[in-house]
Design a protein around this motif. Structure first.
Motif, PDB file in Angstrom:
ATOM      1  N   LEU A  73       0.849  -1.178   0.000  1.00  0.00           N
ATOM      2  CA  LEU A  73       0.000   0.000   0.000  1.00  0.00           C
ATOM      3  C   LEU A  73       0.890   1.235   0.000  1.00  0.00           C
ATOM      4  CD1 LEU A  73      -2.835   1.324   0.293  1.00  0.00           C
ATOM      5  CD2 LEU A  73      -2.442   1.281   2.767  1.00  0.00           C
ATOM      6  N   VAL A  74       0.604   2.175  -0.886  1.00  0.00           N
ATOM      7  CA  VAL A  74       1.385   3.405  -0.972  1.00  0.00           C
ATOM      8  C   VAL A  74       0.489   4.570  -0.546  1.00  0.00           C
ATOM      9  CG1 VAL A  74       2.641   4.963  -2.505  1.00  0.00           C
ATOM     10  CG2 VAL A  74       2.850   2.487  -2.792  1.00  0.00           C
ATOM     11  N   VAL A  75       0.985   5.343   0.429  1.00  0.00           N
ATOM     12  CA  VAL A  75       0.223   6.483   0.958  1.00  0.00           C
ATOM     13  C   VAL A  75       1.122   7.711   0.946  1.00  0.00           C
ATOM     14  CG1 VAL A  75      -1.172   4.973   2.424  1.00  0.00           C
ATOM     15  CG2 VAL A  75       0.884   6.059   3.362  1.00  0.00           C
ATOM     16  N   PRO A  76       0.537   8.905   0.917  1.00  0.00           N
ATOM     17  CA  PRO A  76       1.357  10.116   1.003  1.00  0.00           C
ATOM     18  C   PRO A  76       1.881  10.311   2.421  1.00  0.00           C
ATOM     19  CG  PRO A  76      -0.968  10.690   0.921  1.00  0.00           C
ATOM     20  CD  PRO A  76      -0.898   9.212   0.713  1.00  0.00           C
ATOM     21  N   ALA A  77       3.007  11.003   2.534  1.00  0.00           N
ATOM     22  CA  ALA A  77       3.569  11.299   3.858  1.00  0.00           C
ATOM     23  C   ALA A  77       2.538  12.055   4.683  1.00  0.00           C
ATOM     24  CB  ALA A  77       4.841  12.119   3.702  1.00  0.00           C
ATOM     25  N   GLY A  78       2.401  11.662   5.954  1.00  0.00           N
ATOM     26  CA  GLY A  78       1.451  12.318   6.835  1.00  0.00           C
ATOM     27  C   GLY A  78       0.056  11.715   6.809  1.00  0.00           C
ATOM     28  N   VAL A  82      -5.760   5.313 -13.683  1.00  0.00           N
ATOM     29  CA  VAL A  82      -4.667   5.761 -14.539  1.00  0.00           C
ATOM     30  C   VAL A  82      -4.118   4.554 -15.280  1.00  0.00           C
ATOM     31  CG1 VAL A  82      -4.072   7.737 -13.086  1.00  0.00           C
ATOM     32  CG2 VAL A  82      -3.006   5.521 -12.648  1.00  0.00           C
ATOM     33  N   THR A  83      -3.248   4.798 -16.242  1.00  0.00           N
ATOM     34  CA  THR A  83      -2.697   3.696 -17.040  1.00  0.00           C
ATOM     35  C   THR A  83      -1.246   3.388 -16.710  1.00  0.00           C
ATOM     36  OG1 THR A  83      -2.113   5.231 -18.813  1.00  0.00           O
ATOM     37  CG2 THR A  83      -4.253   4.148 -18.958  1.00  0.00           C
ATOM     38  N   GLY A  84      -0.616   4.165 -15.824  1.00  0.00           N
ATOM     39  CA  GLY A  84       0.790   3.940 -15.511  1.00  0.00           C
ATOM     40  C   GLY A  84       1.062   4.064 -14.022  1.00  0.00           C
ATOM     41  N   LEU A  85       2.102   3.368 -13.554  1.00  0.00           N
ATOM     42  CA  LEU A  85       2.436   3.392 -12.134  1.00  0.00           C
ATOM     43  C   LEU A  85       2.999   4.741 -11.704  1.00  0.00           C
ATOM     44  CD1 LEU A  85       4.044  -0.163 -11.771  1.00  0.00           C
ATOM     45  CD2 LEU A  85       1.676   0.526 -11.385  1.00  0.00           C
ATOM     46  N   ASP A  86       3.730   5.417 -12.594  1.00  0.00           N
ATOM     47  CA  ASP A  86       4.256   6.733 -12.235  1.00  0.00           C
ATOM     48  C   ASP A  86       3.119   7.739 -12.056  1.00  0.00           C
ATOM     49  OD1 ASP A  86       3.631   6.578 -14.925  1.00  0.00           O
ATOM     50  OD2 ASP A  86       5.314   7.842 -15.580  1.00  0.00           O
ATOM     51  N   ALA A  87       2.109   7.673 -12.923  1.00  0.00           N
ATOM     52  CA  ALA A  87       0.945   8.560 -12.787  1.00  0.00           C
ATOM     53  C   ALA A  87       0.202   8.266 -11.487  1.00  0.00           C
ATOM     54  CB  ALA A  87       0.009   8.397 -13.979  1.00  0.00           C
ATOM     55  N   MET A  88       0.110   6.986 -11.117  1.00  0.00           N
ATOM     56  CA  MET A  88      -0.535   6.630  -9.863  1.00  0.00           C
ATOM     57  C   MET A  88       0.193   7.265  -8.678  1.00  0.00           C
ATOM     58  SD  MET A  88      -1.087   2.920  -8.017  1.00  0.00           S
ATOM     59  CE  MET A  88      -1.927   2.173  -9.393  1.00  0.00           C
ATOM     60  N   CYS A  89       1.525   7.194  -8.671  1.00  0.00           N
ATOM     61  CA  CYS A  89       2.308   7.775  -7.579  1.00  0.00           C
ATOM     62  C   CYS A  89       2.106   9.282  -7.492  1.00  0.00           C
ATOM     63  CB  CYS A  89       3.786   7.442  -7.760  1.00  0.00           C
ATOM     64  SG  CYS A  89       4.193   5.709  -7.419  1.00  0.00           S
ATOM     65  N   ARG A  90       2.050   9.950  -8.618  1.00  0.00           N
ATOM     66  CA  ARG A  90       1.861  11.402  -8.605  1.00  0.00           C
ATOM     67  C   ARG A  90       0.481  11.774  -8.079  1.00  0.00           C
ATOM     68  NH1 ARG A  90       3.133  14.238 -13.989  1.00  0.00           N
ATOM     69  NH2 ARG A  90       2.944  16.038 -12.594  1.00  0.00           N
ATOM     70  N   MET A  91      -0.532  10.999  -8.437  1.00  0.00           N
ATOM     71  CA  MET A  91      -1.872  11.250  -7.919  1.00  0.00           C
ATOM     72  C   MET A  91      -1.906  11.057  -6.405  1.00  0.00           C
ATOM     73  SD  MET A  91      -3.954  12.094 -10.428  1.00  0.00           S
ATOM     74  CE  MET A  91      -4.065  11.977 -12.217  1.00  0.00           C
ATOM     75  N   ILE A  92      -1.286   9.987  -5.928  1.00  0.00           N
ATOM     76  CA  ILE A  92      -1.262   9.721  -4.490  1.00  0.00           C
ATOM     77  C   ILE A  92      -0.504  10.833  -3.769  1.00  0.00           C
ATOM     78  CG2 ILE A  92      -0.428   8.119  -2.719  1.00  0.00           C
ATOM     79  CD1 ILE A  92      -0.827   5.863  -4.782  1.00  0.00           C
ATOM     80  N   ASP A  93       0.601  11.262  -4.326  1.00  0.00           N
ATOM     81  CA  ASP A  93       1.411  12.315  -3.700  1.00  0.00           C
ATOM     82  C   ASP A  93       0.638  13.621  -3.575  1.00  0.00           C
ATOM     83  OD1 ASP A  93       3.919  13.435  -2.698  1.00  0.00           O
ATOM     84  OD2 ASP A  93       4.023  14.492  -4.614  1.00  0.00           O
ATOM     85  N   ASN A  94      -0.311  13.843  -4.454  1.00  0.00           N
ATOM     86  CA  ASN A  94      -1.091  15.082  -4.429  1.00  0.00           C
ATOM     87  C   ASN A  94      -2.422  14.926  -3.684  1.00  0.00           C
ATOM     88  OD1 ASN A  94       0.144  17.426  -6.168  1.00  0.00           O
ATOM     89  ND2 ASN A  94       0.696  15.517  -7.198  1.00  0.00           N
ATOM     90  N   GLY A  95      -2.516  13.882  -2.869  1.00  0.00           N
ATOM     91  CA  GLY A  95      -3.645  13.739  -1.967  1.00  0.00           C
ATOM     92  C   GLY A  95      -4.936  13.263  -2.579  1.00  0.00           C
TER      93      GLY A  95
END
Length: 314
Positions: free
Chosen positions: A181-186, A235-248
């Motif tokens: 599971l990947v979550v944003p910091a905080g 989304v269609t890519g893992l990098d896009a998923m990470c950016r979405m998660i990072d932006n809350g």
């Protein structure tokens, strides 16, 4: 091959197959004749000869065009396979003339492409510079379908996923990964060492497209919990998923090694997923490893040596 089958093969010519496929694609003898620059009467004669050769009507003819009979559906499938094989033969022979001495078509899912294939294919290419590798990314069910249909020589996917499971394919163990599971910091879950998937269901989820192996696993996990999956973004890519998660915009599941390779994307934290289905196996699949071309067999043995388990793909 029986004598009747040999007789049928001699009576069917490639031009007639090409015209038959054109008629099926366009739904009209007249439009097919225009596209192929041949008289409509000549096309009609070719189709009549085909029907005589197979001994069954292939098309329903009506005022608006044509429609396939059951026999026509079957012939269309085989005709496309034959014509595709001829195109492949022409392309490969042309590459031999140009100095390329091998050609392997590989379809793989995103997990294999992001986590393992760059290094594995790079090592193979350094030792076999004369071999051309065509790699395409597809969802796991589509990878299996492509190998079954002959559109790919080799496939790399999670062969246990939902969707079509062609039992006639052979498989070898390739690699394994584990979902985290990947979550944003905080985030409220950020301090945990591990979570159950039912805890994930309390939050909005950023996911991959609907038939990806991760999305299928999440839907099954939600169904077992009897709760809805709050997947707000796909989304269609893992990098896009990470950016979405990072932006809350939510939290999400990623393969562990893929996340490690993208740690520079935002301020994110992985948490172990305490579920048996988080551990996944990637398979190398083929119609028949023994009947592969020499170059395809070289690549297959490089990716997954034959002394590993080999069996049906599903």
């Amino acid at each position: 091959m029986k004598a009747h089958d040999r007789h049928l093969a001699r009576r069917i010519d490639l031009t007639s197959l090409q015209l038959f496929v054109a008629v099926c694609e366009l739904g009209s003898i007249g439009r097919a004749a225009e596209r192929e620059f041949i008289a409509a009467s000549a096309v009609s004669k070719r189709l009549s000869d085909l029907e005589a050769a197979v001994g069954s009507p292939l098309l329903y003819r009506h005022s608006r065009g044509v429609a396939l009979t059951p026999a026509g559906e079957s012939l269309l499938h085989h005709a496309r396979t034959v014509l595709f094989g001829l195109e492949r033969m022409q392309a490969e022979l042309g590459e031999y003339a140009e100095g390329v001495r091998g050609h392997v078509r590989v379809h793989a899912n995103i997990s294999a492409i992001v986590q393992f294939l760059p290094e594995d294919l790079g090592a193979f290419a350094r030792g076999h510079a004369e071999v051309k590798i065509d790699l395409q990314e597809h969802l796991s069910p589509d990878v299996l379908q492509a190998v079954r249909d002959g559109a790919a020589d080799l496939g790399l996917c999670h062969a246990g996923d939902g969707g079509a499971q062609p039992q006639e394919l052979q498989s070898r163990s390739y690699r394994s990964d584990r979902l985290v599971l990947v979550v944003p910091a905080g985030h409220a879950l950020a301090g945990r060492d591990a979570v159950r998937f039912e805890d994930v269901l309390d939050w909005d989820i950023v996911g991959l497209q609907a038939n990806s192996s991760i999305s299928l696993a999440m839907r099954r996990g939600a169904a077992r919990s009897g709760r809805p999956l709050r997947q707000r973004i796909q989304v269609t890519g893992l990098d896009a998923m990470c950016r979405m998660i990072d932006n809350g915009l939510g939290i999400g599941l990623l393969p562990d090694r893929a996340f490690a390779l993208m740690r520079g994307v935002g301020h994110l934290q992985p948490i172990a997923l305490d579920e048996p289905w988080a551990e996944r196996s990637l398979k190398l699949v083929a119609r028949d490893f023994g009947s592969l071309s020499v170059t395809a067999r070289l690549l297959a043995d490089h990716l997954a040596p034959p002394d590993r388990h080999q069996g049906p793909a599903g």
